[in-house]
Structure formats: C-alpha cells, structure tokens
Design a protein around this motif. Structure first.
Motif, mmCIF file in Angstrom:
data_model
loop_
_atom_site.group_PDB
_atom_site.id
_atom_site.type_symbol
_atom_site.label_atom_id
_atom_site.label_comp_id
_atom_site.label_asym_id
_atom_site.label_seq_id
_atom_site.Cartn_x
_atom_site.Cartn_y
_atom_site.Cartn_z
ATOM 1 N N VAL A 35 0.819 -1.209 0.000
ATOM 2 C CA VAL A 35 0.000 0.000 0.000
ATOM 3 C C VAL A 35 0.853 1.259 0.000
ATOM 4 O O VAL A 35 0.557 2.230 -0.703
ATOM 5 N N ALA A 36 1.940 1.252 0.783
ATOM 6 C CA ALA A 36 2.721 2.472 0.978
ATOM 7 C C ALA A 36 3.732 2.730 -0.122
ATOM 8 O O ALA A 36 4.089 3.882 -0.376
ATOM 9 N N THR A 39 -3.007 0.155 9.678
ATOM 10 C CA THR A 39 -3.354 -0.836 10.682
ATOM 11 C C THR A 39 -3.797 -2.159 10.064
ATOM 12 O O THR A 39 -4.213 -2.233 8.902
ATOM 13 N N TYR A 40 -3.724 -3.187 10.885
ATOM 14 C CA TYR A 40 -4.190 -4.507 10.474
ATOM 15 C C TYR A 40 -5.677 -4.445 10.123
ATOM 16 O O TYR A 40 -6.122 -5.071 9.153
ATOM 17 N N GLY A 41 -6.432 -3.672 10.911
ATOM 18 C CA GLY A 41 -7.859 -3.554 10.639
ATOM 19 C C GLY A 41 -8.147 -2.933 9.299
ATOM 20 O O GLY A 41 -9.095 -3.330 8.604
ATOM 21 N N GLU A 42 -7.354 -1.956 8.908
ATOM 22 C CA GLU A 42 -7.547 -1.285 7.619
ATOM 23 C C GLU A 42 -7.102 -2.163 6.464
ATOM 24 O O GLU A 42 -7.768 -2.229 5.421
ATOM 25 N N LEU A 43 -5.953 -2.821 6.628
ATOM 26 C CA LEU A 43 -5.345 -3.538 5.512
ATOM 27 C C LEU A 43 -5.858 -4.959 5.342
ATOM 28 O O LEU A 43 -5.907 -5.478 4.221
ATOM 29 N N ILE A 44 -6.233 -5.611 6.460
ATOM 30 C CA ILE A 44 -6.533 -7.042 6.395
ATOM 31 C C ILE A 44 -7.901 -7.379 6.971
ATOM 32 O O ILE A 44 -8.708 -8.056 6.339
ATOM 33 N N GLY A 45 -8.176 -6.936 8.178
ATOM 34 C CA GLY A 45 -9.465 -7.245 8.787
ATOM 35 C C GLY A 45 -9.423 -7.057 10.292
ATOM 36 O O GLY A 45 -8.374 -6.802 10.876
ATOM 37 N N ARG A 46 -10.564 -7.163 10.932
ATOM 38 C CA ARG A 46 -10.662 -6.902 12.357
ATOM 39 C C ARG A 46 -9.986 -7.965 13.203
ATOM 40 O O ARG A 46 -9.474 -7.689 14.288
ATOM 41 N N HIS A 47 -9.973 -9.197 12.710
ATOM 42 C CA HIS A 47 -9.534 -10.308 13.550
ATOM 43 C C HIS A 47 -8.295 -10.987 12.977
ATOM 44 O O HIS A 47 -8.177 -11.183 11.763
ATOM 45 N N SER A 48 -7.388 -11.346 13.887
ATOM 46 C CA SER A 48 -6.178 -12.055 13.496
ATOM 47 C C SER A 48 -6.423 -13.554 13.548
ATOM 48 O O SER A 48 -7.531 -14.010 13.840
#
Length: 477
Positions: free
Chosen positions: A39-40, A416-425
């Motif tokens: 993304v970056a 953040t993980y929430g933005e890029l992948i999802g709420r849950h690991s």
C-alpha cells in the motif's frame, strides 16, 4: 545505496516497531508487513528495535537478562513455563554449539520478517531495543547478520576499525551499532542532502542500581570480571535477578554519551557536505522514548476513564493525551516506559539544530504524535502478533511522507491490520490476553478504568454474589 527524494518531491518511510518474535514469526505479522509495503510503496523501512523476542523459548539456552550474564543462567519463570507448554527443553550441548544454534534461529527470524521488504526491493535499516540482545547475540553481531540481506543500510565497520567506537572516526555518519545517519539527497540528483533519517540506539537497561536492600550492584559487561572485581554485588545480582519481570530493577537505559555527542557532530558533518555549514532537517528513530514524551500528556484524577498510570519515576500519577498537543487519531494505551533519569537527548537535538521529530516504539499500545515546544514526539505501536499490544485491528505500521521543500511538514498515519486485512487475526485469544494483560497493580487499575472492563467486572461480581447468596439461603432451608 543512495536515498533520494522522488521526482515529485516526496520520500516515504515505514516505521516497524516491536515485531518481537522468535524464529517462527507470526503469520499475521508477516501479512501486515507485506500489505503495508504494497500500500505504501516506501522508499525506506526503519525497524526501531525489539525485532527479536530475546526471551522466546527458542533462545532458552543462550538467554541474557543483562549483557553481563552467563548465557542461560537467569531464565525467567514465564519463559520456562512457555517452553514447557511448547515442549521446548534446554539442549544438552556445549556453549559454542548453543550459540551457533541461536545464531541460526536469529537468521531465520530476520529472513522471515525481512522477506516482504527484500522481495519488494525496499531498503531497510535497523536499530535495537531492550529485548534484541537477550537472545544471546549482541547488537554488533546482529548488525553483521542484517547486512547479509539485500537492501540493508546499516553501516559496516571498516577493516581498519574493528571496534564500533573506532569505526566512528572512520565514518562520521556512524557512531555505534544502531546509531547512524541515512542522508536523503534532493530529487535533482545534484548531491545536496535535503534531509536525514537518524537511527539511534537507545540502550536497553540502566547500567547500575544501588546495592542496598538486596538490589543489584554495579553492572559490568563481563561476568568473570564481575566475579573478580565485585564478588558481593555480583552475588546479590545473581541471587535477586527478577524471575518474571524482564525490566531490571534499575529501569530502562538511554543512548550512550557517544551517541549524544554524535547527534551534534553528524549535523556539522552534513552541513559541511552541503557546503553551507547548516544542519539538515532530520528525524530520529529509536526504541525507548525519552522522558519528554510525558509532556504530550496531561495529568488527570485517578478515577478518570481510560487514564493510565505513569511508570517508575512517574508512578502515582494518572494521564490522558493532551489533545492540544497531539494529532487527531493519537492513542495512549499504557504508561511511557522511559528511563528514570533524563539523559538530555532531546536537549542535544535542539542544540544541534535541524532535528524536527523523534519517533519511538517500546510501548506496544501507544500510537500518538505530540508536539512539544516546536518538536514532534511520536510512537508506532507494535506490528507484531506474538507479544502484548492493542486489539488486532489497531496493531500496525506507521507511514511517513516527507516533502522535499519542507521535510518538517511531513504527513504521517497508521497503516493498521484492521484497515489492511481485517478486524480479527488468526489467534484472537492470544491477542485478547495481550490487550488485557495484567502484570501489576498499576496495569490492573488501568484495566478497571476502561468502562467496558469495569462494567464487566461489576456485572460478574454481582452475578457471583447472587449465586453465593442463593446458595447460602438454600443451605439454611
């Protein structure tokens, strides 16, 4: 490798803090790193310490609580328990073999979390935290290991300068392992240095503590020297070394005196290279934050919701972010884990000129950016999923976009993980425990200041009381 602003006048940096893992790096951590790079599209990645979880059971044979320890002599109880759960047992091998095994495991960890960067062809630089060395491999040797990977910008000691301090004289851009400058040239290709990224080794644990009341005595690098020169204090340290808490009773460390001196020397050198003698705009990255980070907070009453208690020298006071100083989106999740004494690092930066910001890691649940007297102080939270930290969605990597015409007017945000992948690991139970970890009275009180936690505890307590009351009534009848 030359770093340079792009033709559009921007330079993009990713800060990865506290990966803090063993040889088998968590898949969610790798996924986050890979997505953030995609993304970056960064020009540089900076690793700001505690890449290695030095107390991981994988390093049980060579674990060092302090740099003067005998490898494996003072393994904490929690590590022993974790090793037992994982079925990891100390190897019956000699010290040399054990260290060679640890070196290979460290290389495995490096290869894992660096793979997204090396595959994408993004250069990187690393400094060190208070847990990296605890695996038994010290910073100078870890430096050599990092340089085995393509894109590493950590400077190498020259053949004529085998020691880090001697190398300082050979290369004015480098001071010691983890402390060095990365100049960024202007986009026109003329060689003018438009800004510099400074990596600073902020130390690990404080060097000594008083020997009264069974506290550790003077810290020395070599345990054999300690036995000979300080037999009483060495015995006290060996007998009273903490079994659970990795932070020694003397507190956290600070940059070395040589590093503090270098902060000004390197600016003078860069000014000479530019031909104008002026310090260049510079941002510093390190692991442990200095005491000035507390100036980004405001003291509040102890019962204030979401307040956190200060640590050690700041214990007994409660804090929230000072909204008048902090950027929107800032997050305070735990106390600032700074050294007990102020070594004068920020003052040295101000005196040297050019420095406009200092960013740290270390405190996994903090992600604020504050401005104090014209100087920015900020955090990246942990991007790892093996250690404690905030909930999955808030773990992340900080992105900086610098502008050639005014690097100090940079943009930054969390990926953040929430933005890029999802709420849950992949392991929400582990993350939940790490998010609500209680290790002492202060962390327990911090948890109870969270309204949802307080309400849950109150409801559970009421339900338990109800059950006990009705049980007593049934017994009477």
């Amino acid at each position: 490798m030359t770093l340079r602003f792009r033709e559009n006048g921007t330079f993009r940096v990713l800060q990865m803090a506290d990966i803090q893992d063993g040889p088998n790096v968590n898949e969610d951590t790798i996924r986050l790193i890979r997505e953030a790079i995609a993304v970056a599209d960064p020009d540089l990645i900076v690793l700001t310490g505690d890449q290695i979880r030095g107390y991981d059971p994988a390093f049980i044979d060579t674990f060092l609580r302090r740099r003067g320890d005998r490898p494996g002599a003072h393994v904490r109880s929690v590590t022993k328990f974790e090793a037992a759960v994982q079925g990891v047992h100390p190897e019956d091998v000699d010290a040399v073999t054990a260290m060679n095994h640890t070196r290979e495991k460290v290389r495995e960890a490096f290869a894992s979390f660096l793979e997204p960067a090396t595959t994408a062809g993004v250069p990187f630089a690393a400094t060190y935290g208070n847990h990296d060395f605890q695996c038994g491999v010290l910073a100078d040797e870890q430096d050599d290991m990092y340089r085995e990977f393509p894109g590493c910008l950590n400077p190498r000691s020259t053949p004529d300068a085998p020691s880090a301090l001697a190398a300082d004289h050979a290369n004015p851009l480098a001071c010691e392992p983890g402390t060095f400058a990365l100049p960024v040239e202007a986009s026109d290709g003329g060689g003018r240095i438009a800004m510099s990224v400074m990596m600073v080794n902020s130390g690990d644990y404080a060097g000594e503590a008083g020997a009264e009341d069974g506290e550790p005595g003077p810290y020395v690098e070599n345990d054999e020297t300690a036995r000979e020169q300080h037999p009483i204090t060495f015995s006290l340290y060996a007998n009273h070394s903490r079994a659970i808490d990795l932070a020694d009773s003397a507190g956290y460390g600070s940059p070395s005196p040589e590093a503090l001196q270098w902060l000004g020397d390197v600016q003078r050198h860069l000014g000479e290279r530019n031909g104008d003698g002026q310090p260049v705009p510079a941002i510093a990255f390190q692991h442990i934050p200095p005491q000035e980070f507390y100036q980004c907070l405001r003291e509040v009453p102890a019962w204030t919701p979401y307040a956190v208690e200060g640590a050690r020298a700041f214990a007994g006071k409660c804090y929230l972010l000072d909204e008048s100083k902090c950027r929107p989106g800032s997050m305070l999740g735990e106390a600032i884990g700074c050294a007990d004494t102020n070594c004068g690092e920020v003052a040295a930066m101000r005196e040297a000129g050019g420095y406009f910001a200092l960013f740290a890691g270390h405190d996994h649940k903090n992600a604020f950016v504050g401005r104090v007297d014209g100087f920015d102080l900020g955090y990246a939270p942990t991007c790892g999923f093996t250690s404690y930290g905030p909930k999955s969605a808030l773990r992340g990597i900080r992105l900086f976009t610098f502008h050639e015409d005014n690097p100090a007017a940079y943009d930054t945000r969390m990926l953040t993980y929430g933005e890029l992948i999802g709420r849950h690991s992949g392991n929400e139970v582990r993350v939940f425990v790490g998010d609500h970890l209680v290790t002492d009275g202060a962390s327990l009180r911090n948890e109870l200041r969270k309204p949802k936690v307080a309400a849950t505890v109150a409801f559970s307590g009421a339900a338990l009381a109800h059950v006990i009351w009705h049980g007593l009534i049934r017994r009477r009848h």
